[in-house]
Design a protein around this motif. Sequence first.
Motif, mmCIF file in Angstrom:
data_model
loop_
_atom_site.group_PDB
_atom_site.id
_atom_site.type_symbol
_atom_site.label_atom_id
_atom_site.label_comp_id
_atom_site.label_asym_id
_atom_site.label_seq_id
_atom_site.Cartn_x
_atom_site.Cartn_y
_atom_site.Cartn_z
ATOM 1 N N VAL A 1 0.866 -1.176 0.000
ATOM 2 C CA VAL A 1 0.000 0.000 0.000
ATOM 3 C C VAL A 1 0.908 1.232 0.000
ATOM 4 C CG1 VAL A 1 -1.893 1.226 1.112
ATOM 5 C CG2 VAL A 1 -1.722 -1.262 1.337
ATOM 6 N N LEU A 2 0.694 2.115 -0.973
ATOM 7 C CA LEU A 2 1.582 3.272 -1.128
ATOM 8 C C LEU A 2 0.741 4.507 -1.436
ATOM 9 C CD1 LEU A 2 4.904 3.313 -3.068
ATOM 10 C CD2 LEU A 2 3.168 4.976 -3.659
ATOM 11 N N GLY B 1 5.514 13.898 -7.830
ATOM 12 C CA GLY B 1 6.054 12.609 -8.261
ATOM 13 C C GLY B 1 6.874 11.907 -7.213
ATOM 14 N N ARG B 2 6.410 11.921 -5.961
ATOM 15 C CA ARG B 2 7.189 11.286 -4.892
ATOM 16 C C ARG B 2 6.278 10.482 -3.972
ATOM 17 N NH1 ARG B 2 6.698 14.279 -0.167
ATOM 18 N NH2 ARG B 2 5.674 16.302 -0.429
ATOM 19 N N VAL B 3 6.919 9.642 -3.172
ATOM 20 C CA VAL B 3 6.202 8.781 -2.232
ATOM 21 C C VAL B 3 5.920 9.558 -0.949
ATOM 22 C CG1 VAL B 3 6.325 6.674 -0.860
ATOM 23 C CG2 VAL B 3 7.271 6.708 -3.174
ATOM 24 N N LEU B 4 4.654 9.608 -0.546
ATOM 25 C CA LEU B 4 4.298 10.254 0.720
ATOM 26 C C LEU B 4 4.368 9.269 1.886
ATOM 27 C CD1 LEU B 4 1.217 12.362 -0.456
ATOM 28 C CD2 LEU B 4 3.565 13.145 -0.098
ATOM 29 N N ASP B 5 3.925 8.048 1.648
ATOM 30 C CA ASP B 5 3.943 7.030 2.699
ATOM 31 C C ASP B 5 3.830 5.662 2.043
ATOM 32 O OD1 ASP B 5 4.082 5.897 5.163
ATOM 33 O OD2 ASP B 5 2.141 6.630 5.884
ATOM 34 N N ARG B 6 4.280 4.629 2.720
ATOM 35 C CA ARG B 6 4.172 3.272 2.198
ATOM 36 C C ARG B 6 4.221 2.292 3.352
ATOM 37 N NH1 ARG B 6 7.569 2.243 4.996
ATOM 38 N NH2 ARG B 6 9.802 1.997 4.803
#
Length: 402
Positions: A169-170, A177-182
């Motif tokens: 889950v991401l 264009g970046r990951v906030l949480d995963r």
Amino acid sequence: MGGTVGVLEGGTLLHSLIERHHDRLGPCTLKRLSEANAALSWLRSAGPEADVLLIGPSVENAVRIAERAVAMGRGTELLICAGPESHAAIKAEAERSYLLGDAATCLSIDEPDAVVRALADALGRARKRRRYEGLVSAAEAASAQAAPVLASPRAGNVEGLWKYAPIGVLVADVIEGRVLDRNQKAAELLGVEAGAPLDEGFAERDRARLAALLAEAPSGSPAPRAFVVERGGVALHIEVLIAAGHTEQSRLLLLQDVTARRLVEDELRRKLALIEEQQRRIEELSTPIIQVWEGVLCLPVIGLVDAERAARMTEELLAAVARARAAFVVVDLTGVPEVDASTVDGIVGMVRASALLGASCLLSGISARVARAIVELGLDLQGIQRFSSLHAALGSVLKNGR
């Protein structure tokens, strides 16, 4: 509860206008903002306290600034005040904007009453929203106080589900264009941490397709899409389901490793292809058309003949007759153990079709059982030469025709 208005302009035109009509607006706090970055920083820091952003006519790229404000998902009311010479163009640009929709109102500065009226309406909506949020917060607090035993385990279970779920889950920010949480599984599959570029773990050939899918506004339950992830020199096949996030610019990605399933599917496809190839060869062997002499063909029929096989045999025999310009065709039934109506119909149809191409057709190897079945079925073999053995049929060809 009066409301907060951020005023983005190079001078004091809008500020003076608000001061003159303060009685119509009611109690409110003004925040002077000299540039776009200051306005966006104010929106981030003020959060729900930022009720209205008022953009003045001297501000360049006003629609772009409004789009960035909407993408932050703060719910701030947006008013764009344009000069009379640029009002039509800016309004048209705002209406074409995919992000803005009806989230921003474009006004002309030469109509101050309309500007004040729009600002008063926006502040009125903000005050109502504040009151509503206050009631909801009070209700939530009362509910949590009344049922503390239920609230805590539920929160713990949700956290456990997020952390230890068997699928990745991401949460991604599609603007930056970046990951906030995963969660833990997503980190294992992609090898990315919060703040890392979103496409970092995906194969180079899939990154443009991923960006295009993320740029779409998802609705409902879109079908999962297949991507390739490179981990430690191994290509993993990942199914990615993309759904709307909690803000306009965020997306929720559900990741499932289907590498094992893909290997099974590939093996199954390989076996099916092998079976089809074997079936094709069996079909070729089941219809062995032999050229005995020049102009003489022999088709030994072995096994049971159903309608499908009879049609295939007829097609191949006619092609062989045309190709060899055969004058004689001997269809040998020695290897046919028993017949029914469809079998005899198919064989007789094959013989008659060959005759239409100018070939004389002979039947050989008719056993007593086959002959009895033909009689019982009342089938007409008139005009078709019949012989008890292949030897006799070929002898007749040598004697009479060759």
